[in-house]
Design an enzyme around this catalytic site. Structure first.
Site, PDB file in Angstrom:
ATOM      1  N   LYS A 152       5.567   1.723  -4.748  1.00 62.11           N
ATOM      2  CA  LYS A 152       4.929   3.009  -5.024  1.00 62.11           C
ATOM      3  C   LYS A 152       5.060   3.974  -3.839  1.00 62.11           C
ATOM      4  O   LYS A 152       5.170   3.553  -2.687  1.00 62.11           O
ATOM      5  CB  LYS A 152       3.466   2.810  -5.396  1.00 62.11           C
ATOM      6  CG  LYS A 152       2.594   2.355  -4.262  1.00 62.11           C
ATOM      7  CD  LYS A 152       1.124   2.547  -4.581  1.00 62.11           C
ATOM      8  CE  LYS A 152       0.348   2.440  -3.279  1.00 62.11           C
ATOM      9  NZ  LYS A 152      -0.822   3.212  -3.171  1.00 62.11           N
TER      10      LYS A 152
ATOM     11  N   LYS B 282       1.635   6.784   1.663  1.00 60.31           N
ATOM     12  CA  LYS B 282       1.654   7.500   2.936  1.00 60.31           C
ATOM     13  C   LYS B 282       1.930   6.567   4.108  1.00 60.31           C
ATOM     14  O   LYS B 282       2.236   7.014   5.203  1.00 60.31           O
ATOM     15  CB  LYS B 282       0.385   8.324   3.138  1.00 60.31           C
ATOM     16  CG  LYS B 282      -0.915   7.547   3.147  1.00 60.31           C
ATOM     17  CD  LYS B 282      -2.038   8.467   3.547  1.00 60.31           C
ATOM     18  CE  LYS B 282      -3.275   8.438   2.677  1.00 60.31           C
ATOM     19  NZ  LYS B 282      -3.678   7.245   1.992  1.00 60.31           N
TER      20      LYS B 282
ATOM     21  N   LYS C 105      -6.631  -6.366   4.822  1.00 65.28           N
ATOM     22  CA  LYS C 105      -6.764  -5.556   6.037  1.00 65.28           C
ATOM     23  C   LYS C 105      -7.207  -6.352   7.253  1.00 65.28           C
ATOM     24  O   LYS C 105      -6.947  -5.963   8.382  1.00 65.28           O
ATOM     25  CB  LYS C 105      -7.715  -4.377   5.796  1.00 65.28           C
ATOM     26  CG  LYS C 105      -7.139  -3.369   4.822  1.00 65.28           C
ATOM     27  CD  LYS C 105      -7.776  -2.010   4.966  1.00 65.28           C
ATOM     28  CE  LYS C 105      -7.088  -1.016   4.033  1.00 65.28           C
ATOM     29  NZ  LYS C 105      -7.730   0.295   4.040  1.00 65.28           N
TER      30      LYS C 105
HETATM   31  P1  ATP Z   1      -1.473   3.735   1.241  1.00 71.53           P
HETATM   32  O1  ATP Z   1      -0.319   3.491   0.340  1.00 71.53           O
HETATM   33  O2  ATP Z   1      -1.070   4.151   2.601  1.00 71.53           O
HETATM   34  O3  ATP Z   1      -2.512   2.645   1.211  1.00 71.53           O
HETATM   35  P2  ATP Z   1      -1.948   5.724  -0.617  1.00 71.53           P
HETATM   36  O4  ATP Z   1      -0.904   6.716  -0.328  1.00 71.53           O
HETATM   37  O5  ATP Z   1      -1.763   4.724  -1.698  1.00 71.53           O
HETATM   38  O6  ATP Z   1      -2.260   4.981   0.700  1.00 71.53           O
HETATM   39  P3  ATP Z   1      -4.764   6.005  -1.221  1.00 71.53           P
HETATM   40  O7  ATP Z   1      -5.663   6.728  -0.276  1.00 71.53           O
HETATM   41  O8  ATP Z   1      -4.841   4.528  -1.286  1.00 71.53           O
HETATM   42  O9  ATP Z   1      -3.261   6.509  -0.929  1.00 71.53           O
HETATM   43  O10 ATP Z   1      -4.949   6.549  -2.684  1.00 71.53           O
HETATM   44  C1  ATP Z   1      -5.656   7.702  -3.045  1.00 71.53           C
HETATM   45  C2  ATP Z   1      -5.523   7.860  -4.552  1.00 71.53           C
HETATM   46  O11 ATP Z   1      -4.173   8.185  -4.913  1.00 71.53           O
HETATM   47  C3  ATP Z   1      -5.869   6.594  -5.329  1.00 71.53           C
HETATM   48  O12 ATP Z   1      -6.639   6.948  -6.450  1.00 71.53           O
HETATM   49  C4  ATP Z   1      -4.533   6.033  -5.737  1.00 71.53           C
HETATM   50  O13 ATP Z   1      -4.603   5.330  -6.940  1.00 71.53           O
HETATM   51  C5  ATP Z   1      -3.677   7.284  -5.892  1.00 71.53           C
HETATM   52  N1  ATP Z   1      -2.271   6.990  -5.559  1.00 71.53           N
HETATM   53  C6  ATP Z   1      -1.785   6.617  -4.362  1.00 71.53           C
HETATM   54  N2  ATP Z   1      -0.450   6.438  -4.406  1.00 71.53           N
HETATM   55  C7  ATP Z   1      -0.071   6.694  -5.673  1.00 71.53           C
HETATM   56  C8  ATP Z   1       1.184   6.704  -6.362  1.00 71.53           C
HETATM   57  N3  ATP Z   1       2.315   6.421  -5.745  1.00 71.53           N
HETATM   58  N4  ATP Z   1       1.206   7.020  -7.662  1.00 71.53           N
HETATM   59  C9  ATP Z   1       0.062   7.334  -8.304  1.00 71.53           C
HETATM   60  N5  ATP Z   1      -1.147   7.357  -7.729  1.00 71.53           N
HETATM   61  C10 ATP Z   1      -1.232   7.052  -6.436  1.00 71.53           C
END
Ligand code: ATP
Ligand code: LTN
Length: 326
Positions: free
Chosen positions: A192, A195, A111
């Site tokens: 994956k 968002k 970051k």
């Molecule tokens: P970004 O990808 O923008 O960093 P994110 O969508 O991954 O954000 P986080 O806030 O990092 O979201 O994750 C919140 C929770 O959701 C974490 O416990 C993470 O492991 C889970 N998570 C996020 N994306 C996935 C996914 N594609 N599949 C399964 N679990 C997920």
């Protein structure tokens, strides 16, 4: 009963990956353990936020948590900044951490992009996270794999303080969310669902209307061999659709493959649209009721009170052991 603690940042709209990978497991845990779920708004300000949006997102996330089934009678749900002991303990832990170990945190390195002028808050992020966890005498922290290093640091800080100042903290364990629950992007099934992907059709947000869900699923990337089979290596797109189908319907992947033998991808996608809409509609209905209600604010205030009782007791112990105060 063990105590479970986890935190989520109030940023953006939650997607199917967040739901299947994290939220759903949080809801399941509340039947076995004493759960504390915190919306970590102070972590969010490690990067600039619009104040109005931050406040709205905090309530959005809280409402979504309740909508997917967190029961405020079983779990404590609260907002981090309403319990000042998080910041207070964070300072005490800061004084027991080393710049070397914090510089090694991968999330910080990513970051801050190696800039000299990276925000100090980003650097301190893992210490505040350790404070969140240690404040509640937490046994188990359910988090994504990406948080492993932060949990390790939390354990190191707890052990270090216990060795130096006498038993002060419970040393927590991470429970890393099931790897199989990783939902992949609909447009690129090798990365994956996230968002931060600029392509809206790469994900399904929990609050998406049926037509948007339909568009995203119908345009999901598959392959050209036309066989419905689970093979992550060679057929990542179809396998991702099958995983989502299975997670939402509770049917094993093999049963779905058998059911769709001889069918085209279009049939599988159409069925998945229906299943997804059916799964999300009740969540959205509950969300729409809860989000504007006074009940939501009351639940969070009650969460603050219950969290504060635990946080105050821990801070009292910390201050005694450190010789702080009168
Ligand atoms: P970004 O990808 O923008 O960093 P994110 O969508 O991954 O954000 P986080 O806030 O990092 O979201 O994750 C919140 C929770 O959701 C974490 O416990 C993470 O492991 C889970 N998570 C996020 N994306 C996935 C996914 N594609 N599949 C399964 N679990 C997920
Ligand atoms: N860093 C975590 C969010 C978080 C957290 C916590 C998780 C902040 N404090 C305490 C578990 C326990 C993340 O980005 N998922």
């Amino acid at each position: 009963m063990k105590r479970v603690f986890s935190g989520v940042q109030p940023t953006g709209n939650l997607h199917l990956g967040n739901y299947l990978g994290a939220l759903k497991q949080f809801v399941e845990l509340q039947n076995e353990d004493e759960c504390v779920y915190c919306i970590v708004d102070m972590h969010s300000i490690t990067v600039p936020q619009d104040p109005k949006e931050l406040k709205a997102h905090t309530l959005d996330i809280a409402a979504l948590y309740l909508a997917v089934g967190l029961d405020p009678k079983k779990s404590i749900v609260f907002v981090q900044s309403t319990v000042p002991q998080h910041a207070e303990l964070s300072w005490v832990l800061t004084c027991n951490s080393y710049t070397g170990e914090l510089s090694r945190m991968t999330q910080y390195k990513q970051k801050s992009h190696g800039q000299e002028s990276a925000p100090t808050g980003l650097f301190m992020y893992p210490v505040l996270m350790a404070a969140d966890i240690l404040l509640y005498d937490t046994d188990i922290v359910p988090v994504g794999n990406d948080q492993k290093q932060h949990i390790e640091l939390t354990r190191d800080l707890a052990i270090r303080v216990n060795n130096k100042y006498g038993k002060t903290f419970v040393v927590p364990d991470g429970r890393f969310l099931k790897a199989g629950a990783r939902v992949m992007s609909l447009d690129d099934p090798t990365s994956k669902m996230s968002k931060s992907n600029p392509n809206e059709k790469s994900r399904i947000s929990l609050l998406d209307p049926p037509n948007k869900i339909k568009k995203a699923i119908m345009s999901a990337t598959t392959d050209s061999d036309g066989v419905i089979a689970f093979d992550v290596e060679n057929k990542p797109g179809v396998s991702n659709l099958l995983s989502i189908y299975s997670a939402l319907s509770g049917k094993p992947v093999e049963d779905i493959c058998a059911e769709y033998e001889g069918h085209g991808y279009g049939d599988l996608k159409k069925a998945l649209v229906e299943i997804t809409v059916d799964a999300l509609t009740p969540i959205q209905q509950r969300y729409n009721e809860i989000r504007p209600s006074q009940e939501l604010v009351d639940i969070l205030k009650d969460g603050t009170e219950r969290a504060s009782v635990i946080a105050e007791a821990t801070m009292k112990r910390v201050k005694e052991n450190f010789g702080l105060g009168l």
